[in-house]
Write a protein that holds these residues in place. Structure first.
Motif, PDB file in Angstrom:
ATOM      1  N   GLY A 286      27.740   8.694  19.852  1.00  0.00           N
ATOM      2  CA  GLY A 286      28.946   8.027  19.385  1.00  0.00           C
ATOM      3  C   GLY A 286      28.909   7.756  17.893  1.00  0.00           C
ATOM      4  O   GLY A 286      29.911   7.940  17.185  1.00  0.00           O
ATOM      5  N   ARG A 287      27.766   7.344  17.397  1.00  0.00           N
ATOM      6  CA  ARG A 287      27.641   7.020  15.978  1.00  0.00           C
ATOM      7  C   ARG A 287      27.764   8.256  15.094  1.00  0.00           C
ATOM      8  O   ARG A 287      28.331   8.193  13.997  1.00  0.00           O
ATOM      9  N   LEU A 288      27.230   9.385  15.569  1.00  0.00           N
ATOM     10  CA  LEU A 288      27.232  10.595  14.748  1.00  0.00           C
ATOM     11  C   LEU A 288      28.376  11.545  15.082  1.00  0.00           C
ATOM     12  O   LEU A 288      28.572  12.549  14.394  1.00  0.00           O
ATOM     13  N   GLY A 289      29.119  11.239  16.141  1.00  0.00           N
ATOM     14  CA  GLY A 289      30.239  12.092  16.503  1.00  0.00           C
ATOM     15  C   GLY A 289      29.826  13.471  16.962  1.00  0.00           C
ATOM     16  O   GLY A 289      30.458  14.475  16.615  1.00  0.00           O
ATOM     17  N   GLY A 290      28.758  13.534  17.736  1.00  0.00           N
ATOM     18  CA  GLY A 290      28.284  14.821  18.241  1.00  0.00           C
ATOM     19  C   GLY A 290      27.646  14.657  19.600  1.00  0.00           C
ATOM     20  O   GLY A 290      27.629  13.562  20.164  1.00  0.00           O
ATOM     21  N   GLU A 291      27.144  15.748  20.133  1.00  0.00           N
ATOM     22  CA  GLU A 291      26.475  15.719  21.429  1.00  0.00           C
ATOM     23  C   GLU A 291      25.172  16.494  21.356  1.00  0.00           C
ATOM     24  O   GLU A 291      25.078  17.503  20.651  1.00  0.00           O
ATOM     25  N   ALA A 292      24.195  16.008  22.092  1.00  0.00           N
ATOM     26  CA  ALA A 292      22.935  16.742  22.183  1.00  0.00           C
ATOM     27  C   ALA A 292      23.185  18.051  22.922  1.00  0.00           C
ATOM     28  O   ALA A 292      23.865  18.072  23.944  1.00  0.00           O
ATOM     29  N   ALA A 293      22.670  19.119  22.378  1.00  0.00           N
ATOM     30  CA  ALA A 293      22.848  20.434  23.000  1.00  0.00           C
ATOM     31  C   ALA A 293      21.565  21.224  22.823  1.00  0.00           C
ATOM     32  O   ALA A 293      21.459  22.067  21.922  1.00  0.00           O
ATOM     33  N   PRO A 294      20.569  20.927  23.653  1.00  0.00           N
ATOM     34  CA  PRO A 294      19.284  21.627  23.520  1.00  0.00           C
ATOM     35  C   PRO A 294      19.459  23.137  23.551  1.00  0.00           C
ATOM     36  O   PRO A 294      20.318  23.664  24.271  1.00  0.00           O
ATOM     37  N   GLU A 295      18.658  23.816  22.756  1.00  0.00           N
ATOM     38  CA  GLU A 295      18.727  25.272  22.726  1.00  0.00           C
ATOM     39  C   GLU A 295      18.295  25.846  24.071  1.00  0.00           C
ATOM     40  O   GLU A 295      17.454  25.271  24.761  1.00  0.00           O
ATOM     41  N   PRO A 296      18.876  26.977  24.451  1.00  0.00           N
ATOM     42  CA  PRO A 296      18.465  27.603  25.718  1.00  0.00           C
ATOM     43  C   PRO A 296      16.996  27.996  25.679  1.00  0.00           C
ATOM     44  O   PRO A 296      16.422  28.209  24.602  1.00  0.00           O
ATOM     45  N   GLU A 297      16.389  28.061  26.831  1.00  0.00           N
ATOM     46  CA  GLU A 297      14.978  28.428  26.905  1.00  0.00           C
ATOM     47  C   GLU A 297      14.827  29.942  26.742  1.00  0.00           C
ATOM     48  O   GLU A 297      15.186  30.708  27.631  1.00  0.00           O
ATOM     49  N   TYR A 298      14.299  30.320  25.601  1.00  0.00           N
ATOM     50  CA  TYR A 298      14.067  31.734  25.338  1.00  0.00           C
ATOM     51  C   TYR A 298      12.717  32.142  25.925  1.00  0.00           C
ATOM     52  O   TYR A 298      11.831  31.308  26.120  1.00  0.00           O
ATOM     53  N   PRO A 299      12.536  33.422  26.194  1.00  0.00           N
ATOM     54  CA  PRO A 299      11.230  33.882  26.701  1.00  0.00           C
ATOM     55  C   PRO A 299      10.113  33.536  25.717  1.00  0.00           C
ATOM     56  O   PRO A 299      10.295  33.623  24.501  1.00  0.00           O
ATOM     57  N   ASP A 300       8.983  33.126  26.237  1.00  0.00           N
ATOM     58  CA  ASP A 300       7.819  32.811  25.415  1.00  0.00           C
ATOM     59  C   ASP A 300       7.000  34.093  25.265  1.00  0.00           C
ATOM     60  O   ASP A 300       6.101  34.378  26.056  1.00  0.00           O
TER      61      ASP A 300
END
Length: 248
Positions: free
Chosen positions: A75-89
């Protein structure tokens, strides 16, 4: 008299900068305080740099598992957490492929000789092997081989004189942090390019349980032109948010 007047005026107008930045208190409120301190360190950046930091910052807050804390910052930053997709290791996959074809003796022999696939990214590939080890003894054998290949610390050396030593130091420090091994961490961090770096200070604090005191450093050492300080704080404290502190 006039000198005293101007001195008094300067103290009144100095504001928060004239007061020593406090640390955080260990305990339940540490997360809120530390996250606040990290964002305060970014306050002096131009708007475009802060905007680029927001997704990384929110993704780090999400590691806390504290839904209320995350919602507050979104709310304070006006955004949402959006973790990066899990790429192959791919590094882990290379280590697994090597171990499928041979045993641990061959794995270490190839690594020590720098033969394929260890001719590229040897420190990271050996670290992946250490994480795949079936028991403590095998993992320690791989780790000791990594220390041997890195050689002794060279405090006066330039970073590019032996970049592999620095890479070994980094991955060995991370392994020690994950395994809660303070002695191994203190040994490994001396091999890194920046032993006193903020990321490593947080990693060490995960083992010792004393991250709260780093809040003052987070606030005071920020460079208004370089976001690396804040990124290191996020990466370092992120490990604590994700893994918790090591058992006492």
């Amino acid at each position: 008299m006039m000198r005293v007047f101007f001195l008094s005026l300067s103290l009144l107008t100095a504001g928060p900068a004239a007061v020593a930045d406090p640390g955080c208190v260990p305990g339940q409120d540490e997360k809120k305080c530390m996250i606040q301190a990290i964002w305060e360190a970014a306050a002096g950046f131009p708007a475009d740099k802060r905007d680029r930091l927001k997704p990384i910052f929110l993704n780090t807050v999400a590691l806390s598992g504290d839904a209320a804390l995350l919602a507050d910052w979104e709310g304070r930053l006006g955004g949402e957490a959006a973790p990066e997709p899990e790429y192959p290791d791919y590094v882990r996959e290379r280590a697994e492929a090597e171990l499928r074809e041979a045993d641990w003796n061959h794995f270490l022999q190839q690594a020590q000789a720098g033969l394929p696939p260890f001719n590229i990214g040897r420190p990271e590939l050996m670290a992946a092997g250490a994480r795949l080890a079936p028991d403590v003894a095998t993992r320690q054998r791989v780790i000791e081989a990594m220390f041997a290949l890195a050689g002794p610390p060279q405090p006066g050396a330039r970073p590019l004189e032996n970049f592999e030593r620095g890479d070994f130091g980094h991955v060995l420090s991370e392994l020690a942090m994950e395994n809660c091994n303070l002695a191994a961490f203190d040994r490994a961090v001396q091999l890194t390019v920046e032993p006193d770096g903020l990321r490593y200070a947080f990693w060490r604090a995960r083992i010792t349980g004393g991250a709260a005191a780093l809040a003052a450093r987070v606030r005071t050492e920020s460079d208004r032109q370089d976001t690396r300080h804040v990124r290191e704080a996020l990466e370092g404290y992120g490990a604590i948010l994700q893994r918790g502190y090591c058992p006492a």
